[in-house]
Design a protein around this motif. Structure first.
Motif, short mmCIF file in Angstrom:
data_model
loop_
_atom_site.label_atom_id
_atom_site.label_comp_id
_atom_site.label_asym_id
_atom_site.label_seq_id
_atom_site.Cartn_x
_atom_site.Cartn_y
_atom_site.Cartn_z
N ALA A 89 0.84 -1.21 0.00
CA ALA A 89 0.00 0.00 0.00
C ALA A 89 0.88 1.25 0.00
CB ALA A 89 -0.92 -0.01 1.22
N MET A 90 1.91 1.27 0.83
CA MET A 90 2.78 2.44 0.90
C MET A 90 3.59 2.62 -0.39
SD MET A 90 1.68 3.52 3.69
CE MET A 90 2.61 5.04 3.84
N ARG A 91 3.91 1.51 -1.05
CA ARG A 91 4.56 1.61 -2.36
C ARG A 91 3.66 2.35 -3.35
NH1 ARG A 91 8.76 -1.46 -4.21
NH2 ARG A 91 9.84 -2.43 -2.48
N ALA A 92 2.38 1.99 -3.34
CA ALA A 92 1.45 2.67 -4.24
C ALA A 92 1.33 4.15 -3.86
CB ALA A 92 0.08 1.99 -4.17
N PHE A 93 1.30 4.42 -2.56
CA PHE A 93 1.19 5.81 -2.09
C PHE A 93 2.38 6.64 -2.57
CE2 PHE A 93 1.87 8.91 1.47
CZ PHE A 93 0.71 9.64 1.31
N ASP A 94 3.57 6.03 -2.55
CA ASP A 94 4.80 6.72 -2.96
C ASP A 94 4.97 6.79 -4.47
OD1 ASP A 94 5.55 6.95 -0.32
OD2 ASP A 94 6.99 5.30 -0.37
N GLY A 95 4.25 5.92 -5.20
CA GLY A 95 4.52 5.78 -6.62
C GLY A 95 5.71 4.91 -6.93
N ARG A 96 6.09 4.05 -5.97
CA ARG A 96 7.16 3.09 -6.25
C ARG A 96 6.62 1.91 -7.03
NH1 ARG A 96 9.08 1.26 -0.73
NH2 ARG A 96 7.33 2.46 0.09
N ARG A 97 7.51 1.20 -7.71
CA ARG A 97 7.15 -0.03 -8.41
C ARG A 97 6.61 -1.05 -7.42
NH1 ARG A 97 12.00 -1.57 -12.50
NH2 ARG A 97 12.77 -2.56 -10.62
N GLY A 98 5.70 -1.91 -7.88
CA GLY A 98 5.24 -3.02 -7.05
C GLY A 98 4.16 -2.64 -6.07
N GLY A 99 3.63 -1.43 -6.17
CA GLY A 99 2.56 -1.03 -5.26
C GLY A 99 1.20 -1.55 -5.71
N SER A 100 0.23 -1.47 -4.81
CA SER A 100 -1.12 -1.92 -5.11
C SER A 100 -2.10 -0.83 -4.71
CB SER A 100 -1.44 -3.21 -4.36
OG SER A 100 -2.85 -3.37 -4.23
N ALA A 101 -2.79 -0.26 -5.71
CA ALA A 101 -3.79 0.77 -5.41
C ALA A 101 -4.94 0.18 -4.61
CB ALA A 101 -4.30 1.39 -6.71
N ALA A 102 -5.27 -1.09 -4.87
CA ALA A 102 -6.38 -1.72 -4.13
C ALA A 102 -6.02 -1.86 -2.66
CB ALA A 102 -6.69 -3.09 -4.74
N LEU A 103 -4.79 -2.27 -2.37
CA LEU A 103 -4.37 -2.41 -0.97
C LEU A 103 -4.26 -1.04 -0.31
CD1 LEU A 103 -1.77 -5.31 -1.31
CD2 LEU A 103 -3.96 -5.40 -0.11
N LEU A 104 -3.83 -0.03 -1.08
CA LEU A 104 -3.77 1.33 -0.52
C LEU A 104 -5.17 1.80 -0.11
CD1 LEU A 104 -2.35 3.97 0.16
CD2 LEU A 104 -2.50 4.61 -2.26
N ALA A 105 -6.15 1.55 -0.97
CA ALA A 105 -7.52 1.97 -0.64
C ALA A 105 -8.01 1.24 0.61
CB ALA A 105 -8.45 1.68 -1.83
N ARG A 106 -7.73 -0.06 0.69
CA ARG A 106 -8.13 -0.84 1.88
C ARG A 106 -7.43 -0.33 3.14
NH1 ARG A 106 -11.75 -5.39 2.45
NH2 ARG A 106 -12.39 -5.86 0.34
N ALA A 107 -6.14 -0.02 3.01
CA ALA A 107 -5.37 0.44 4.18
C ALA A 107 -5.93 1.76 4.68
CB ALA A 107 -3.89 0.58 3.82
N GLU A 108 -6.31 2.64 3.75
CA GLU A 108 -6.85 3.94 4.19
C GLU A 108 -8.24 3.78 4.80
OE1 GLU A 108 -6.04 6.85 0.96
OE2 GLU A 108 -4.27 7.25 2.20
N GLU A 109 -9.01 2.80 4.28
CA GLU A 109 -10.31 2.51 4.92
C GLU A 109 -10.12 2.06 6.36
OE1 GLU A 109 -12.82 -0.39 2.91
OE2 GLU A 109 -12.42 0.68 1.03
N ARG A 110 -9.10 1.21 6.57
CA ARG A 110 -8.95 0.60 7.89
C ARG A 110 -8.20 1.50 8.86
NH1 ARG A 110 -9.37 -4.52 10.17
NH2 ARG A 110 -9.98 -5.48 8.19
N PHE A 111 -7.17 2.21 8.36
CA PHE A 111 -6.29 2.94 9.28
C PHE A 111 -6.33 4.46 9.10
CE2 PHE A 111 -4.17 -1.26 8.88
CZ PHE A 111 -4.07 -1.60 10.21
N GLY A 112 -7.01 4.97 8.06
CA GLY A 112 -6.98 6.40 7.81
C GLY A 112 -5.91 6.75 6.79
N PRO A 113 -5.64 8.07 6.60
CA PRO A 113 -4.72 8.50 5.54
C PRO A 113 -3.37 7.79 5.61
CG PRO A 113 -5.80 10.40 6.55
CD PRO A 113 -6.20 9.20 7.35
N ALA A 114 -2.87 7.39 4.44
CA ALA A 114 -1.65 6.58 4.39
C ALA A 114 -0.47 7.29 5.03
CB ALA A 114 -1.32 6.22 2.93
N GLY A 115 -0.39 8.61 4.85
CA GLY A 115 0.74 9.35 5.41
C GLY A 115 0.79 9.28 6.92
N GLU A 116 -0.33 8.96 7.54
CA GLU A 116 -0.37 8.89 9.01
C GLU A 116 -0.30 7.45 9.52
OE1 GLU A 116 -3.84 11.18 10.10
OE2 GLU A 116 -3.23 12.74 8.68
N LEU A 117 -0.08 6.51 8.60
CA LEU A 117 -0.06 5.10 9.01
C LEU A 117 1.02 4.79 10.06
CD1 LEU A 117 -1.34 2.33 8.64
CD2 LEU A 117 0.12 1.97 6.66
#
Lengths: 383, 383
Positions: free
Chosen positions: A233-261
């Motif tokens: 999820a954080m890879r997708a947030f950063d724009g690094r290779r190998g990230g998953s937008a779907a996991l990023l969306a799930r992570a933000e649903e569960r924990f809030g904004p990715a930057g505050e994870l």
């Protein structure tokens, strides 16, 4: 290898063991209740079967013929469970639980605190059966191998004095998980929830693989899967290779904004559980997200590698136990493929019961002088 | 891409920044000393160069022409460093350090404690230069972005009152690392020690990749490498696939018997540093151990992925800074290959200096109204 039977075959009640944090925990606030882990296969114990199973009936009074009782204990991060059963029928147990975990420090598991919790629960169960003197008692505890010196030093005398019990064993929770799943038959058991450990035996000695915790291993367990998912999820947030937008969306649903994870994870005392909480999201994404699917394939490979490292060379049964395996097909499908490939001689078997059931199975074996599982100073201590 | 120049080009003094835990820290118990990070390339600042470098000579008295002074601060897990330099010559600084880190809690970095440590050190340096009023001051701190609200609220007024300084910036340690390495030129800087973060800018805005800590990322950093090495050691100990006997032997040399490794790691408050302590062992094994070599290749790929995610699309310079890059060829060789492959338009540049130098570079830019690095409410706060 028996064909995969799907997730249902491995579903069982959550235990309080350390590896079992993913299962939904059902708490029973007061009083004994019928232990909810029926044996799906009669354990192959060597003692004589002394009575008939009687479904939901209360336990036989102690003064009736055959009324020989054993106690089992399962101690872990989410509390303590105690069960009482006839030695001839470990699956027909009554049990009770406390949500208070036994105090554990770097010095070890506190024996006085365990007795303080355990004795009233055991006495309550014994009173319900007419106050028999139990024939045998087995304590299974998370951390027993490395943090159990105090228990090994103090529990045998204290339990003999307080409960009159003469036969006792102190077991690592991996050993009670093994006995709960496979009884006393040779093979390998993978116990996985937040963590992951594999234990195997040819009945001559124990082999262990992994179970080293979230920083050193537990590869393929709930924290491992959740951590890999959050990293993607954080890879997708950063724009690094190998990230998953779907996991990023799930992570933000569960924990809030990715930057505050980081602020949601690092301050917590139960960081492995916090990571494992994301594992079901990885499973939910896997059918449509290649990154999530790849994480679960890697987890399956790691789990099978641990099973392969401990399974007797000539085969035996392999069982999976613990809340992780409630995750269903996204994990179980690749896991069954890996087990078939890595353990061609093994037979995949549904786990008969959970670690509390395993404590009773070992206690029943002690009661009948029929212990076949190998004794071990740390894993299965019989004083 | 400039050809790789080997590890020496990236060697520089260890800073106290959070990402920098691998470097050997040289402590100077008393008094100011000549700051030991000479600029290898004059920073491309816009202010007029007001004097000549004078090697090891003391700073010019404040009443001489051109005696305009700036202060730089670098705050991190291993303490606080303060440096004083002429605005025209950030590389010719004197500096002092305290081994006491500024108190940090979930509520943030404690501004009162930072002032308590910082002010006497700053006054000592200023006294040595004839008590000038500093023109500008920049504080770079680990955690500034997420834990710096208190600093941003209190430091500007307090530092103006106590030191008379009129121009101030509060920067994330990644930003001071950037400025220390590349000055105010566009590009990307990877700062790695225990952790790993990449920061890039086209001078319009900042891009950040990773730096999420050892449970969520820091992929390729010291803790990541050490953790992968210890996991491979435990695989060998268990007899699982993918283990390394060489890493197991190293782990037992460093931490004692493998079975007791969890007890050596989990109770520690500085678990990431404990993991990172094993990274040099992974590097030492890499020339002859394929598992260790593979860990460093993976680390190199992760580091390059972060650099690629933040580097301006049209290229720019890429610099590596922090103690991790003292590891030498086993990491730098695959890293240079990955950077060449993933950032074909970028030019690999030796870092000019460390984060403390970067704080002075930014302070000098503020002093001359020449700040080109992008302001940002969290990463580079200019009140």
């Amino acid at each position: 290898m028996r064909p995969a039977t799907g997730s249902r075959a491995f579903a069982q009640p959550a235990s309080t063991s350390s590896f079992n944090g993913l299962g939904a925990t059902v708490r029973h606030p007061t009083g004994p209740h019928r232990h909810s882990a029926p044996a799906r296969r009669a354990p192959a114990l060597l003692f004589v079967h002394q009575g008939h199973r009687r479904g939901g009936n209360p336990l036989r009074p102690a003064n009736e013929p055959g009324g020989r009782y054993v106690l089992g204990v399962d101690s872990g991060g989410s509390g303590l469970r105690v069960a009482l059963a006839e030695a001839a029928d470990p699956a027909g147990a009554v049990s009770t639980r406390s949500a208070t975990p036994v105090r554990t420090s770097a010095a070890g598991i506190d024996p006085a605190h365990m007795l303080e919790l355990l004795l009233p629960m055991a006495r309550e169960l014994l009173a319900g059966a007419g106050d028999p003197v139990p024939v045998a008692l087995v304590v299974g505890a998370a951390g027993m191998a490395t943090l159990g010196d105090g228990l090994r030093a103090e529990l045998p005398a204290a339990l003999a004095r307080e409960l009159g019990v003469g036969r006792l064993a102190l077991a690592a929770d991996g050993v009670t998980a093994y006995a709960g799943a496979l009884g006393q038959r040779p093979g390998a058991v993978v116990a996985a929830g937040t963590g992951m450990i594999a234990l195997g035996t040819d009945l001559g000695s124990w082999r262990r693989a992994d179970g080293w915790g979230h920083l050193l291993g537990d590869c393929g367990g709930g924290a491992w899967i959740g951590q890999a998912g959050l990293a993607a999820a954080m890879r997708a947030f950063d724009g690094r290779r190998g990230g998953s937008a779907a996991l990023l969306a799930r992570a933000e649903e569960r924990f809030g904004p990715a930057g505050e994870l980081p602020g949601r994870i690092y301050p917590r005392a139960d960081r492995p559980a916090a990571l494992a909480a994301f594992a079901p999201d990885v499973a939910a994404c896997a059918p449509s997200d290649p990154v999530a699917a790849s994480i679960l394939r890697d987890a399956a490979r790691h789990i099978a590698e641990s099973a392969a490292a401990v399974c007797p060379a000539d085969g035996g049964e392999v069982a999976l136990t613990g809340g992780l395996f409630n995750m269903g097909a996204p994990l179980l499908d690749p896991l069954h493929r890996e087990l078939t490939a890595q353990l061609p001689k093994a037979e995949l078997t549904p786990a008969a019961g959970d670690p509390l059931h395993g404590a009773l199975v070992i206690a029943a074996a002690l009661a009948s002088d029929g212990l076949r599982l190998p004794r071990d100073g740390r894993l299965l201590f019989v004083p």
